[in-house]
Structure formats: structure tokens, C-alpha cells
Design a protein around this motif. Sequence first.
Motif, PDB file in Angstrom:
ATOM      1  N   THR A 228       0.740  -0.921  -0.094  1.00  0.00           N
ATOM      2  CA  THR A 228      -0.129  -0.030  -0.116  1.00  0.00           C
ATOM      3  C   THR A 228       0.887   1.318   0.171  1.00  0.00           C
ATOM      4  OG1 THR A 228      -0.653  -0.161   2.029  1.00  0.00           O
ATOM      5  CG2 THR A 228      -2.218  -1.351   1.328  1.00  0.00           C
ATOM      6  N   LEU A 229       0.446   2.211  -0.426  1.00  0.00           N
ATOM      7  CA  LEU A 229       1.346   3.471  -0.967  1.00  0.00           C
ATOM      8  C   LEU A 229      -0.033   4.490  -0.180  1.00  0.00           C
ATOM      9  CD1 LEU A 229       4.017   5.341  -1.467  1.00  0.00           C
ATOM     10  CD2 LEU A 229       3.528   5.079  -3.388  1.00  0.00           C
ATOM     11  N   LYS A 230       0.373   5.287   0.070  1.00  0.00           N
ATOM     12  CA  LYS A 230      -0.352   6.858   0.425  1.00  0.00           C
ATOM     13  C   LYS A 230       1.037   8.032  -0.248  1.00  0.00           C
ATOM     14  CE  LYS A 230      -2.858   8.619   3.586  1.00  0.00           C
ATOM     15  NZ  LYS A 230      -4.099   9.197   4.599  1.00  0.00           N
ATOM     16  N   THR A 231       0.633   8.956  -0.532  1.00  0.00           N
ATOM     17  CA  THR A 231       1.468   9.843  -0.843  1.00  0.00           C
ATOM     18  C   THR A 231       0.811  11.287  -1.379  1.00  0.00           C
ATOM     19  OG1 THR A 231       3.788  10.743  -1.969  1.00  0.00           O
ATOM     20  CG2 THR A 231       2.118   9.019  -2.868  1.00  0.00           C
ATOM     21  N   GLU A 232       1.567  12.054  -1.632  1.00  0.00           N
ATOM     22  CA  GLU A 232       1.175  13.419  -1.858  1.00  0.00           C
ATOM     23  C   GLU A 232       0.986  13.394  -3.828  1.00  0.00           C
ATOM     24  OE1 GLU A 232      -0.535  17.597  -1.950  1.00  0.00           O
ATOM     25  OE2 GLU A 232      -0.034  16.347  -0.086  1.00  0.00           O
ATOM     26  N   CYS A 233       1.953  13.315  -4.265  1.00  0.00           N
ATOM     27  CA  CYS A 233       1.813  13.165  -5.555  1.00  0.00           C
ATOM     28  C   CYS A 233       3.037  12.451  -5.489  1.00  0.00           C
ATOM     29  CB  CYS A 233       1.431  14.074  -5.757  1.00  0.00           C
ATOM     30  SG  CYS A 233       0.959  14.105  -7.901  1.00  0.00           S
ATOM     31  N   LEU A 234       3.158  11.465  -7.559  1.00  0.00           N
ATOM     32  CA  LEU A 234       3.615  10.999  -7.725  1.00  0.00           C
ATOM     33  C   LEU A 234       4.326  11.747  -8.999  1.00  0.00           C
ATOM     34  CD1 LEU A 234       2.890   6.909  -7.955  1.00  0.00           C
ATOM     35  CD2 LEU A 234       4.393   8.261  -6.896  1.00  0.00           C
ATOM     36  N   TYR A 235       5.941  12.003  -9.015  1.00  0.00           N
ATOM     37  CA  TYR A 235       6.635  12.421 -10.330  1.00  0.00           C
ATOM     38  C   TYR A 235       7.558  11.530 -10.725  1.00  0.00           C
ATOM     39  CZ  TYR A 235       4.398  17.123  -9.046  1.00  0.00           C
ATOM     40  OH  TYR A 235       3.613  18.309  -8.271  1.00  0.00           O
ATOM     41  N   THR A 236       7.262  11.644 -11.887  1.00  0.00           N
ATOM     42  CA  THR A 236       8.406  10.699 -13.431  1.00  0.00           C
ATOM     43  C   THR A 236       8.633  11.663 -15.091  1.00  0.00           C
ATOM     44  OG1 THR A 236       8.833   8.923 -14.170  1.00  0.00           O
ATOM     45  CG2 THR A 236       6.865   9.037 -13.551  1.00  0.00           C
TER      46      THR A 236
ATOM     47  N   THR B 136      -0.266  -1.635 -10.573  1.00  0.00           N
ATOM     48  CA  THR B 136      -1.283  -2.708  -9.680  1.00  0.00           C
ATOM     49  C   THR B 136      -0.673  -3.090  -8.185  1.00  0.00           C
ATOM     50  OG1 THR B 136       0.419  -4.189 -10.084  1.00  0.00           O
ATOM     51  CG2 THR B 136      -0.056  -3.731 -12.485  1.00  0.00           C
ATOM     52  N   LEU B 137      -0.673  -1.881  -7.253  1.00  0.00           N
ATOM     53  CA  LEU B 137      -1.025  -1.669  -5.902  1.00  0.00           C
ATOM     54  C   LEU B 137      -1.962  -2.184  -5.779  1.00  0.00           C
ATOM     55  CD1 LEU B 137       1.341   1.336  -4.185  1.00  0.00           C
ATOM     56  CD2 LEU B 137       1.255  -1.488  -4.414  1.00  0.00           C
ATOM     57  N   ALA B 138      -2.297  -2.787  -4.368  1.00  0.00           N
ATOM     58  CA  ALA B 138      -3.633  -3.134  -4.066  1.00  0.00           C
ATOM     59  C   ALA B 138      -4.473  -2.371  -2.996  1.00  0.00           C
ATOM     60  CB  ALA B 138      -3.532  -3.838  -2.993  1.00  0.00           C
ATOM     61  N   HIS B 139      -3.737  -1.471  -2.626  1.00  0.00           N
ATOM     62  CA  HIS B 139      -3.709   0.212  -2.621  1.00  0.00           C
ATOM     63  C   HIS B 139      -2.618   1.654  -2.703  1.00  0.00           C
ATOM     64  CE1 HIS B 139      -6.753   3.209   0.058  1.00  0.00           C
ATOM     65  NE2 HIS B 139      -5.610   3.300   0.329  1.00  0.00           N
ATOM     66  N   LEU B 140      -3.270   2.511  -3.903  1.00  0.00           N
ATOM     67  CA  LEU B 140      -2.943   3.765  -4.139  1.00  0.00           C
ATOM     68  C   LEU B 140      -3.436   4.802  -4.082  1.00  0.00           C
ATOM     69  CD1 LEU B 140      -0.380   5.023  -4.978  1.00  0.00           C
ATOM     70  CD2 LEU B 140      -1.400   4.849  -7.092  1.00  0.00           C
ATOM     71  N   GLU B 141      -3.489   5.650  -2.816  1.00  0.00           N
ATOM     72  CA  GLU B 141      -3.317   6.800  -2.622  1.00  0.00           C
ATOM     73  C   GLU B 141      -2.925   7.960  -2.805  1.00  0.00           C
ATOM     74  OE1 GLU B 141      -5.984   8.869   0.703  1.00  0.00           O
ATOM     75  OE2 GLU B 141      -5.684   7.168   1.616  1.00  0.00           O
ATOM     76  N   LEU B 142      -3.571   8.587  -3.403  1.00  0.00           N
ATOM     77  CA  LEU B 142      -2.960   9.743  -4.802  1.00  0.00           C
ATOM     78  C   LEU B 142      -3.184  10.885  -3.837  1.00  0.00           C
ATOM     79  CD1 LEU B 142      -1.838   9.476  -7.807  1.00  0.00           C
ATOM     80  CD2 LEU B 142      -0.267   8.874  -5.517  1.00  0.00           C
ATOM     81  N   ALA B 143      -2.934  12.596  -3.479  1.00  0.00           N
ATOM     82  CA  ALA B 143      -3.687  13.709  -2.917  1.00  0.00           C
ATOM     83  C   ALA B 143      -3.911  14.190  -4.254  1.00  0.00           C
ATOM     84  CB  ALA B 143      -3.316  14.234  -1.991  1.00  0.00           C
ATOM     85  N   CYS B 144      -2.948  14.552  -5.263  1.00  0.00           N
ATOM     86  CA  CYS B 144      -2.806  14.825  -6.365  1.00  0.00           C
ATOM     87  C   CYS B 144      -3.961  14.734  -6.634  1.00  0.00           C
ATOM     88  CB  CYS B 144      -1.493  15.144  -7.291  1.00  0.00           C
ATOM     89  SG  CYS B 144      -0.974  13.538  -7.344  1.00  0.00           S
ATOM     90  N   PRO B 145      -4.612  14.687  -8.283  1.00  0.00           N
ATOM     91  CA  PRO B 145      -5.955  13.839  -9.302  1.00  0.00           C
ATOM     92  C   PRO B 145      -4.742  12.890  -9.732  1.00  0.00           C
ATOM     93  CG  PRO B 145      -5.300  16.743  -8.993  1.00  0.00           C
ATOM     94  CD  PRO B 145      -4.343  16.650  -8.775  1.00  0.00           C
ATOM     95  N   LYS B 146      -3.241  12.817 -10.418  1.00  0.00           N
ATOM     96  CA  LYS B 146      -3.340  11.789 -10.954  1.00  0.00           C
ATOM     97  C   LYS B 146      -1.968  11.723 -10.666  1.00  0.00           C
ATOM     98  CE  LYS B 146      -3.007  13.352 -15.899  1.00  0.00           C
ATOM     99  NZ  LYS B 146      -3.995  12.786 -16.857  1.00  0.00           N
ATOM    100  N   ALA B 147      -0.621  10.563 -11.115  1.00  0.00           N
ATOM    101  CA  ALA B 147       0.603  10.856 -11.253  1.00  0.00           C
ATOM    102  C   ALA B 147       0.735  11.999 -11.903  1.00  0.00           C
ATOM    103  CB  ALA B 147       1.253   9.578 -11.300  1.00  0.00           C
ATOM    104  N   VAL B 148       1.882  12.727 -12.173  1.00  0.00           N
ATOM    105  CA  VAL B 148       2.614  13.516 -12.948  1.00  0.00           C
ATOM    106  C   VAL B 148       3.884  12.786 -13.937  1.00  0.00           C
ATOM    107  CG1 VAL B 148       3.627  15.839 -13.747  1.00  0.00           C
ATOM    108  CG2 VAL B 148       1.854  15.434 -11.436  1.00  0.00           C
TER     109      VAL B 148
END
Length: 445
Positions: A202-210, A217-229
Motif C-alpha cells: 500500500t502507498l499513500k502519498t501527496e503525488c508521484l512525479y517521474t 498495480t498496487l492493492a491500495h494507492l492513494e494520491l492527494a493530487c488528481p493523478k501521477a505527473v
Amino acid sequence: MLSNLRNKLVRLLKDDGGNFAILTALALVPLFTGASIAINLARINLESAKMQDGLDAAAFSAVKSYGEGANEAKAKDLANNTFFANFGTPEIVEEIGSEGSSAPVESQAIKVAFGTLGVETTATATYELKYAPLFWGLKPYTIDRASVAARMPGREACMLALHPTATRAFEVSGSASVDTSGCTITSNSTDPQSIYLSGSATLKTECLYTAGKVSATLAHLELACPKAVEEVAPISDPFGSKKMPTTGSWVSLAGCGQNFVGGGSGNGDCNGTSKTPNNVPAGYTVELKPGTYGGLEIKGKVLLRPGYYIIDGGNLKFASQSVISGEGVTFFLLNGAQLDIHGGSTFKVSPSLTGDWAGFAIVAARNNTATATINGNSASSLAGIIYMPASKEIQYAGNGSTGGECVRIVAQEITMIGNSSFKLDCKAALANNTINNPGAIRLLR
């Protein structure tokens, strides 16, 4: 002779053709002056526009590179090169104060100053030139322009994977549980699996940048931003300009007791800190002082006095059953030194808050590619920046407590192997050091 000249002048004035020639010559003076002014104004306006465009580009590049980790000198060099790439070499101007110098305009650098406006970083670029007018009768004219660019800091990153092309430069998989609420996870890799998230983790984070793509394909992914950047510009090493310390004579571990440190022998004086008794009582603590160690394996209960602990080529290891505490402590791994913090150890270590490396917990040389393992437990606490910019991989498992830890990680690749949570508000523990994703840049003037 004077009489002849006077007679000729009288005849010229009486002649209609002579009158026309004189009047024409007199009329040409204001016409020529007006044309000269118009031509010079047009050329001044052209050079002013070119100068402004060049300064705008220079200020923009300066605040961008400075905000992404470049020091002032490098950012100013980039701004100067950017300016002249846009401005060119104006043949009709000379540098203010050159006093007739024949030095080319390119050698006269623009002025760049960095500052702040609220939470934004600013760069002000200025330049002055003296216009040497064409034709005659006009005084030199000063052309001076300025440009100010500002950059809003992007969201703060808890973790930064620096590798430009690695597959799974940042990975959370298996049964790991990671919480970086309030700060982001950032990867510079352009790979389609730059950030890889899978399994029952499981991963909870503000956002993902790459700079590449996210494979999740995580069982649980929670982003505070609308989607990964995705496909963003990579971040420069934010601490790349810091100077590493140098090694000194090795601190002797003789007398520190073999049950407390690797290489310790006998009971007696322990590197000038205390005298270890022959029969140590239960709960006895050995104290170590800062300095250079060939290697440092901690096996028992050890208190680290404040300062820099430089590991010169050996291993820094927290063994099973070790209990380590220390405030104001920074570890440096130089000359190929390696790091192994075992899951069975219990440690409470916070960084030094003074000096060039204030806020850093573990620092590895920029040519140290060794992998590192950091395993905490529920009773452990590590605060500060783990900066190992050349490390092929850091495998990290924090203590997993709900309160979280003030930890930031920079390495080539990062793998989360256990339960971890990270605090956002860590200004005190990190000595105001932050790792920020690129923010928006705007021209103020």
C-alpha cells in the motif's frame, strides 16, 4: 582681392541658381539631423528589444537552474550564456564603463542577483550598454534593461531517485506499507516503469512525479493530487555542490570491549571517552566520540557523542541486538564504505544541526555506488537526510509508526521493503533543507 570676392558673392546672390543652392544646403542640415535621430532611435529600440528578450531568457534560466539545485555561480554562468545566445554581439554599442576598451561585448557579463518574494525564489538580471550614435551631432545614449523571474517551489519530495534510465528506479512491492502524506515521491528515470508499484503493498502519498511513466498495480494507492505527473523534467541533485569532508587518523577502538564494537578488545580506556570496566554491569553504555573510523560495527549499547563520524573504506553496521543513541550525529561513508543497519537493532539518532551538512543523517561520497540497507523497527527512530547520490540502491524500511519520521532519501534507486511513514513538517530536524519538484516560473517584469 577682397574686392573680387565681394563682387563674386554679390553676383551669386543675384543669380537664381546660386540662391537655390544655398537654400538647399541650409535645408539639408535639419533634414539630415532629423534623419540621423530617426535612424538612431530605430536602432536603439531594436537593441533595447533584443536586450530585454535576452534578459528575460537569462532570468528565467537562472531561477530555474538555481531552484533545481545549481549553486549561484553555475546559475549565473548559465544565465550569461543564455543572454548572449539571444542578444548576440551588437556592433553599435559598447559596454558601460569600458572607457574605450576593445574587449568584445561577450566578455562583459550580465549582473544576476537572487532573492525571495514571499515563498518564491527570484532572479534579477540587468545589463547596461552605451550606444555610440551613427552620423554626427548626437551624444552617446545609455541602454539599460532589467528582468525579474520568480519561481514558486513545487511540492516537497520525501524521496528522490536520481538514475536517468533505470527500470523501477523507485519501487514499492510485496507487503510494504508506505505513507508519505504531504510530500511526494520523485524519479528522474525516463523508463516506462520508472516508478513501480505492485503486489499487496500500500502507498499513500501527496503525488508521484517521474520523467518516465508509472506502473501501478498496487492493492491500495492513494494520491492527494488528481493523478501521477509523468514525463516531467528531471530534478538536479539538490545537494550536488556541497563539499565532502576529508578523512583523518583513525580513532582506536581498543579498550571499548568486543561485545560493544567490532574490533574492540579487552576492557580499558575506550578512545578517550571512558574506561570500560572489566566486568561490565547490565545496561552499561560505551561512549564513542566523533572522528574517522576504518569501520564501525556496533554490537552493544553505545552512545554517540555529537559530531561527524567518518567511515573510511570499511562498514558502518548496526548489528542485531545493538542499541544506538545519539543527537547531533552525521555519518559519512567515504572511500567505498558500506552501510548495513540490521532490522534487529534499535537506534535513535538525529542529525547535527550546525555546519555545512546540518540536517543530514547519512552521507555517502558521490563515487560510492555500494547498495545500502536500512531496517528499522517500531522502537527505532532515524531523522535527517539520507544522501547517497551514487548508491545503486537503497533498501529502506522505517519504523512504521503512525507518527512518522523526519527522513528524506536521495539515491540512484530506492526500494521500500517494509512499513514506513514520513513527516512533512520537518524544518527543525532537516535544518530547513528541502527537496522540491520544479514549480511554475513567471516573469515579474
